[in-house]
Motif scaffolding. Structure first.
Motif, mmCIF file in Angstrom:
data_model
loop_
_atom_site.group_PDB
_atom_site.id
_atom_site.type_symbol
_atom_site.label_atom_id
_atom_site.label_comp_id
_atom_site.label_asym_id
_atom_site.label_seq_id
_atom_site.Cartn_x
_atom_site.Cartn_y
_atom_site.Cartn_z
ATOM 1 N N ARG A 74 0.864 -1.178 0.394
ATOM 2 C CA ARG A 74 -0.017 0.025 -0.456
ATOM 3 C C ARG A 74 1.555 1.087 -0.344
ATOM 4 O O ARG A 74 0.548 2.240 -0.796
ATOM 5 C CB ARG A 74 -1.119 -0.022 1.299
ATOM 6 C CG ARG A 74 -1.963 -0.918 1.139
ATOM 7 C CD ARG A 74 -3.451 -0.829 1.809
ATOM 8 N NE ARG A 74 -3.185 -0.157 3.560
ATOM 9 C CZ ARG A 74 -3.159 -1.020 4.482
ATOM 10 N NH1 ARG A 74 -3.131 -2.248 4.468
ATOM 11 N NH2 ARG A 74 -2.431 -0.444 5.798
ATOM 12 N N TYR A 78 0.826 4.093 -2.562
ATOM 13 C CA TYR A 78 0.802 5.684 -2.718
ATOM 14 C C TYR A 78 1.519 6.598 -3.394
ATOM 15 O O TYR A 78 1.384 7.413 -4.491
ATOM 16 C CB TYR A 78 0.855 5.609 -1.116
ATOM 17 C CG TYR A 78 -0.925 5.812 -0.118
ATOM 18 C CD1 TYR A 78 -2.306 5.897 -1.505
ATOM 19 C CD2 TYR A 78 -0.250 4.459 0.413
ATOM 20 C CE1 TYR A 78 -2.732 5.885 0.165
ATOM 21 C CE2 TYR A 78 -1.823 4.624 1.260
ATOM 22 C CZ TYR A 78 -3.037 4.917 0.949
ATOM 23 O OH TYR A 78 -4.122 4.428 1.719
ATOM 24 N N LEU A 95 -5.486 -0.042 -4.256
ATOM 25 C CA LEU A 95 -4.994 0.257 -2.600
ATOM 26 C C LEU A 95 -6.254 -0.387 -1.884
ATOM 27 O O LEU A 95 -6.153 -1.064 -0.817
ATOM 28 C CB LEU A 95 -5.595 1.744 -2.368
ATOM 29 C CG LEU A 95 -3.793 2.734 -2.529
ATOM 30 C CD1 LEU A 95 -3.824 3.500 -2.289
ATOM 31 C CD2 LEU A 95 -3.065 2.110 -1.559
ATOM 32 N N GLU A 99 -5.868 -3.372 1.223
ATOM 33 C CA GLU A 99 -7.091 -3.084 2.369
ATOM 34 C C GLU A 99 -7.839 -4.554 3.077
ATOM 35 O O GLU A 99 -7.991 -4.545 3.951
ATOM 36 C CB GLU A 99 -7.980 -1.810 2.915
ATOM 37 C CG GLU A 99 -7.920 -0.461 3.407
ATOM 38 C CD GLU A 99 -7.789 -0.346 4.596
ATOM 39 O OE1 GLU A 99 -7.723 0.087 5.601
ATOM 40 O OE2 GLU A 99 -7.241 0.760 3.591
#
Length: 113
Positions: A74, A78, A95, A99
């Motif tokens: 993740r 980003y 993402l 998650e």
């Protein structure tokens, strides 16, 4: 469950890894591409290894490694979005899936401890 291939978290993480490999195939920053694909590949690989281990304690340890790799992934997504390597729509999808995989791993770890 007798096979790691039957675990939904393994299936989803393997699909995510394949999607990342395909999505970044043409990326010329080989260092970044290598790092993000390694972390994505580490998630299903550690799930498989943990499932194949002989004890719940060992399985939980490898599922924790997989969860850590999902967090690493993740972070890299980003950064990839911020520097323009990953478009926003694709990045948000990756993402979200990473998650969800982390949450699934958390539940799996709790269920075997």
């Amino acid at each position: 469950m007798s096979r790691f291939e039957d675990l939904e978290v393994w299936k989803r993480s393997a699909r995510l890894s394949a999607s990342i490999y395909k999505g970044l195939f043409d990326l010329r920053d080989f260092g970044f591409r290598d790092q993000i694909t390694r972390s994505s590949l580490s998630v299903p690989s550690n799930i498989a290894e943990g499932h194949e281990r002989g004890s719940s304690k060992e399985a939980a340890q490898f599922f924790n490694y997989a969860k850590g790799s999902a967090g690493e992934l993740r972070t890299q997504i980003y950064i990839g979005m911020d520097i323009g390597y990953i478009d926003r729509e694709t990045g948000r999808a990756w993402l979200g899936e990473a998650e969800e995989i982390s949450k699934m791993l958390h539940g799996l770890i709790r269920s075997i401890k």
